[in-house]
Design a protein around this motif. Structure first.
Motif, PDB file in Angstrom:
ATOM      1  N   LEU A   2      -6.074   3.574  -5.533  1.00  0.00           N
ATOM      2  CA  LEU A   2      -7.129   3.284  -4.574  1.00  0.00           C
ATOM      3  C   LEU A   2      -8.455   3.954  -4.932  1.00  0.00           C
ATOM      4  CD1 LEU A   2      -5.157   3.570  -1.204  1.00  0.00           C
ATOM      5  CD2 LEU A   2      -5.814   1.501  -2.436  1.00  0.00           C
TER       6      LEU A   2
ATOM      7  N   GLN B 265      -6.978  -5.488   1.038  1.00  0.00           N
ATOM      8  CA  GLN B 265      -7.216  -4.267   1.805  1.00  0.00           C
ATOM      9  C   GLN B 265      -5.930  -3.465   1.971  1.00  0.00           C
ATOM     10  OE1 GLN B 265      -8.672  -6.076   5.420  1.00  0.00           O
ATOM     11  NE2 GLN B 265     -10.812  -5.573   4.928  1.00  0.00           N
ATOM     12  N   CYS B 266      -6.108  -2.137   2.071  1.00  0.00           N
ATOM     13  CA  CYS B 266      -5.048  -1.227   2.483  1.00  0.00           C
ATOM     14  C   CYS B 266      -5.616  -0.323   3.560  1.00  0.00           C
ATOM     15  CB  CYS B 266      -4.540  -0.373   1.315  1.00  0.00           C
ATOM     16  SG  CYS B 266      -3.378  -1.226   0.239  1.00  0.00           S
TER      17      CYS B 266
ATOM     18  N   TYR C  61      -9.245   0.904   2.592  1.00  0.00           N
ATOM     19  CA  TYR C  61      -9.654   0.728   1.194  1.00  0.00           C
ATOM     20  C   TYR C  61      -9.618  -0.762   0.908  1.00  0.00           C
ATOM     21  CZ  TYR C  61      -8.744   5.740   0.728  1.00  0.00           C
ATOM     22  OH  TYR C  61      -8.766   7.105   0.868  1.00  0.00           O
TER      23      TYR C  61
ATOM     24  N   GLY D  63      -1.189   6.296  -2.606  1.00  0.00           N
ATOM     25  CA  GLY D  63      -2.519   5.765  -2.839  1.00  0.00           C
ATOM     26  C   GLY D  63      -2.607   4.743  -3.951  1.00  0.00           C
ATOM     27  N   ARG D  64      -1.726   3.769  -3.946  1.00  0.00           N
ATOM     28  CA  ARG D  64      -1.764   2.685  -4.925  1.00  0.00           C
ATOM     29  C   ARG D  64      -1.599   1.376  -4.176  1.00  0.00           C
ATOM     30  NH1 ARG D  64      -1.093   1.361 -10.295  1.00  0.00           N
ATOM     31  NH2 ARG D  64      -1.236   3.562 -10.844  1.00  0.00           N
ATOM     32  N   MET D  65      -2.439   0.382  -4.614  1.00  0.00           N
ATOM     33  CA  MET D  65      -2.341  -0.955  -4.046  1.00  0.00           C
ATOM     34  C   MET D  65      -1.727  -1.866  -5.087  1.00  0.00           C
ATOM     35  SD  MET D  65      -5.261  -3.624  -2.653  1.00  0.00           S
ATOM     36  CE  MET D  65      -6.049  -2.430  -1.639  1.00  0.00           C
TER      37      MET D  65
ATOM     38  N   VAL E  15     -14.199   2.354   0.405  1.00  0.00           N
ATOM     39  CA  VAL E  15     -13.481   3.018   1.475  1.00  0.00           C
ATOM     40  C   VAL E  15     -14.339   2.999   2.726  1.00  0.00           C
ATOM     41  CG1 VAL E  15     -14.291   5.294   0.714  1.00  0.00           C
ATOM     42  CG2 VAL E  15     -12.297   5.121   2.218  1.00  0.00           C
TER      43      VAL E  15
ATOM     44  N   ASN F 234     -10.875  -4.010  -1.995  1.00  0.00           N
ATOM     45  CA  ASN F 234     -11.388  -4.475  -3.281  1.00  0.00           C
ATOM     46  C   ASN F 234     -11.359  -5.989  -3.243  1.00  0.00           C
ATOM     47  OD1 ASN F 234     -12.176  -4.597  -6.079  1.00  0.00           O
ATOM     48  ND2 ASN F 234     -11.121  -2.606  -6.371  1.00  0.00           N
TER      49      ASN F 234
ATOM     50  N   CYS G 290       0.868  -1.180   0.000  1.00  0.00           N
ATOM     51  CA  CYS G 290       0.000   0.000   0.000  1.00  0.00           C
ATOM     52  C   CYS G 290       0.904   1.229   0.000  1.00  0.00           C
ATOM     53  CB  CYS G 290      -0.902  -0.006   1.233  1.00  0.00           C
ATOM     54  SG  CYS G 290      -1.877  -1.540   1.400  1.00  0.00           S
TER      55      CYS G 290
ATOM     56  N   THR H  74     -13.034   0.516  -5.852  1.00  0.00           N
ATOM     57  CA  THR H  74     -12.527   0.246  -4.512  1.00  0.00           C
ATOM     58  C   THR H  74     -13.418   0.919  -3.482  1.00  0.00           C
ATOM     59  OG1 THR H  74     -10.270   0.194  -5.377  1.00  0.00           O
ATOM     60  CG2 THR H  74     -10.518   0.482  -3.008  1.00  0.00           C
TER      61      THR H  74
END
Length: 769
Positions: free
Chosen positions: A644, A680-681, A660, A600-602, A651, A662, A596, A649
């Motif tokens: 995210l 999850q993040c 967050y 803001g990227r998973m 929240v 998915n 994470c 996704t």
């Protein structure tokens, strides 16, 4: 006097002499005729230690030993500070050719032993520039001499009873032939012949116009007396002879100041003498000077001399730094300065309307030993990581013999190296040395100073100097220190299959630092909470950070592997300011990993082995948004990477965390049956301030990832529970709807958990903390 080295050598040198005649090199010697003596000066660097002088006349050669010099009117002295040897010869010295007391011819040999004897002939003829006074007294360093005019008419005394009682006895005992009677403290001793007088150390000589007597100091027929507190040595001889009824009497008396007490008066070499050396005589004039030069007393004030004349004494002060004085170094228990000068004083005295007496005193005057204080200056600039030590006030007649750093000694000649650098600076009548030693030198000791909160660098230095002439050593010790700020500690790091290991040896300065993971203090409680393994014993701190525990940053994630980075921050214990960090990146392989990012990227790699066994295909997996497929896939897993705020996704705000999530869907037997894996993040609200101030996603720290599979909302999570993909929501009914096109880094979601609601709850959280 400095006869010691001359006398000790002559006993050997005179045993056998076969000298080769040689010529003086240019500039090593000079001769000069003064009013009452002849002088030869030779550079000591030319003579060396092994030399002597000889007097030459028409019949023989006479080595000038210490005893013979005092008897015959010679003075040989070594002037160390001036670097020369001097021979002074009285005009009435034993082997001088005298022409009517006006022309004096001298012949000397200088014998120098430099492998073989070399003979240098020295011949000179002198004439006095001043006429002879009726009575002249010379007070040399090693002898006294008196001469009187031989044609002086004596006043008639018809009644012997009117004479001095001692002279009456001499008169009554007069016999044919010359005799001499010495008078000591008013009493006449038994008369003796002139030959007997010579055996007792006295020389009597009759020239064309004068009668001369000479005697070394300290003979048995001389005596000491005091005049206004000044010590005098007196020789009083009456020379007499009877010729029928006539008796010839010559009263020869000489008095010289001893100057055996050396004085230092506020930077002056002091000479004192009575104004009246003889009873009934009054001083009419005086002059004095250095190195044979004589100046009238009126000139000396502007030259810096101190002069005090009273009815009873003359006191003269010669400044240490006067032109013509010499300084040299002396080592006894310490290092000293000794100032010397070749002093000359002439006093003219007379009876009222009577004959004149000239007294000339030649002395080597010396100051007392004056301690020479060397000093050091610690000119170290700690930022240069090097000691710079200045040693000053070093005399110019010494040389550096060795430098001792801690327990290691370096001897001359000195070769600059990485261990030290030495710079010599010559100054007026002195020199200075600058020594540079790096802090990293093995001679520099180090310790941590708790009171200064810094490392104390300490260096012990011993400078040893040698006085060139004396060949004696003197050592000067100093210790210098410099404080340097303590560098933040750095962990040793090791990669293992299961994580990263950090090791740190304990030091006294540990209390200066705080160790954190992000903003969280590294404590046993934090380690237990996050699954770290912390061992802290008296010698070492060790932290084992298992893979996938909080604090890792995962990058370059592929199906084959990824890099994991963990960082321990070093902060100031008092201010909590960041000072350093220990970062370690290792390469790992794992079946599953979720990252994470702060922006803001998973990124998630999932293991789909179980799903493929039930007919699933990894490359057909998608997220909730069916268009969001894997970045990579193989037979056992898939790799997803997405912002995210994309791919539908969801929240959630749970307590103090924003989560967050998915789902990854894998179709199994049919298009309606699928297995779901929840990813999850989770981000702490405290690190998301930009999300609520600038509508931009940026976290202070990476989020915490989680993978749950298989996952069915509302049902137990089991490997055999298939899920049915929910109907694709309409634009209106989607749980999270993209509010507007974004650049992929802005929050853009509406109900049911809209931005205004998130902001309100974030503000409540801020108030709470």
């Amino acid at each position: 006097m400095e006869f010691g080295f001359l006398t000790s050598l002559l006993s050997f040198l005179l045993l056998c002499r076969v000298a080769k005649s040689a010529t003086f090199p240019d500039g090593v010697h000079h001769t000069e005729c003064y009013d009452r003596y002849f002088m030869i000066a030779v550079d000591h660097s030319f003579t060396g230690q092994h030399f002597y002088f000889e007097a030459v006349d028409g019949t023989d050669i006479y080595p000038i030993t210490e005893q013979y010099a005092a008897l015959c009117g010679y003075m040989v002295t070594f002037l160390p500070a001036a670097g020369r040897v001097e021979l002074r010869a009285s005009y009435f010295s034993c082997h001088t050719n005298n022409d009517n007391d006006q022309i004096f011819s001298f012949k000397f040999n200088l014998i120098v032993k430099n492998g073989e004897d070399s003979l240098y002939a020295l011949n000179e003829t002198c004439s006095p520039s001043l006429p002879w006074s009726p009575r002249e007294v010379t007070c040399e360093v090693n002898y006294l001499e008196v001469s009187v005019q031989s044609d002086v008419t004596c006043p008639f005394a018809p009644k012997p009873n009117g004479w001095d009682p001692s002279l009456e006895m001499v008169y009554r005992s007069a016999a044919p032939g010359w005799q001499v009677a010495f008078i000591t403290e008013g009493k006449a001793m038994t008369p003796m012949t002139l030959n007997d007088a010579r055996l007792n150390g006295y020389i009597f000589n009759m020239t064309e116009n004068r009668l001369v007597m000479r005697a070394p100091y300290g003979l048995s027929h001389s005596f000491s007396t005091m005049s206004d507190g000044i010590s005098l040595e007196v020789v009083h001889a009456v020379l007499f002879s009877r010729n029928d009824w006539l008796v010839f009497l010559v009263d020869l008396v000489a008095a010289c100041t001893k100057n055996d007490v050396l004085n230092d008066y506020n930077g002056y070499i002091i000479s004192e003498t009575p104004t009246a050396l003889y009873p009934g005589l009054q001083m009419t004039n005086f002059s004095f000077g250095l190195n044979g030069e004589l100046w009238e007393s009126s000139m000396t004030a502007e030259m810096g001399y101190a002069l005090n004349v009273t009815d009873s004494r003359v006191k003269i002060g010669i400044p240490f730094n006067a032109e013509g004085t010499y300084r040299r170094s002396v080592v006894l228990d310490d290092l000293y300065d000794l100032y010397t000068c070749h002093f000359a004083l002439e006093q003219m005295s007379a009876l009222d309307g009577g004959l004149e007496t000239r007294v000339r005193t030649l002395r080597m005057l010396s100051s007392p030993l004056i301690k020479r204080s060397l000093f050091t200056e610690n000119r170290t600039v700690p930022a240069e990581q090097m000691f710079t030590v200045y040693l000053g006030n070093v005399p110019d007649d010494v040389e550096l013999a060795s430098i001792k750093l801690a327990d290691r000694e370096f001897k001359a000649p000195f070769v600059n190296s990485s261990l030290y650098t030495l710079v010599i600076d010559s100054q007026d009548n002195a020199q200075a040395w600058t020594l540079k030693v790096p802090f990293a030198s093995p001679f520099v000791s180090k310790r941590f100073s708790i009171e200064n909160e810094a490392t104390e660098n300490k260096l012990d230095i011993m400078f040893t100097v040698m006085v060139r002439l004396q060949q004696e050593l003197y050592s000067y010790h100093t210790t210098v220190t410099a404080f340097t700020s303590v560098a933040p500690p750095e962990f040793d790091t090791i990669c293992s299959e299961s994580g990263i290991i950090f090791k740190l040896d304990h030091k006294p300065s540990d209390f200066l630092w705080a160790f954190t993971v992000g903003l969280d203090m590294l404590t046993p409680e934090l380690a237990a909470k996050r699954g770290y393994v912390l061992n802290n014993d008296p010698k070492m701190l060790q932290l084992d950070v298992p893979l996938f525990t909080q604090g890792y940053v995962y990058e370059n994630i592929t199906l084959k592997g990824f890099s994991g980075t963990f960082e321990i921050l070093v902060r100031d214990h008092n201010t909590f300011n960041l000072k350093a960090s220990s970062v370690k990146t290792c390469q790992f392989t794992a079946k599953e990993v979720v990252a994470c990012s702060r922006d803001g990227r998973m990124t998630v790699k999932v293991d789909l082995t179980l799903a493929t066994q039930n007919g699933g295909t990894p490359n057909t997996t998608t997220l909730v948004e069916e268009t969001c497929g894997p970045k990579e896939a193989d037979s056992t897993g898939a790799l997803f990477s997405f912002p995210l705020n994309s791919c539908l996704t969801r929240v959630k705000l749970i307590q103090d965390y924003l989560t967050y999530e998915n789902e990854i869907f894998l179709s199994l037997n049919s298009t309606t049956i699928s297995s779901s894996i929840l990813v999850q993040c989770r981000y702490h609200l405290a690190g998301l301030h930009l999300l609520f101030s600038r509508y931009k996603f940026e976290s202070d720290t990476p989020g915490i990832g989680n993978i749950v599979h298989p996952y069915t909302p509302g049902l137990p999570v089991t490997a055999t529970n298939p899920t049915t993909r929910p109907p694709r929501p309409t634009k209106r009914s989607r749980g999270l709807t993209r509010a507007s096109k974004s650049n992929g880094n802005h929050l853009g979601y509406k109900n049911p958990l809209n931005y205004m609601s998130l902001t309100k709850r974030y503000n409540n959280f801020q108030e709470r903390i």
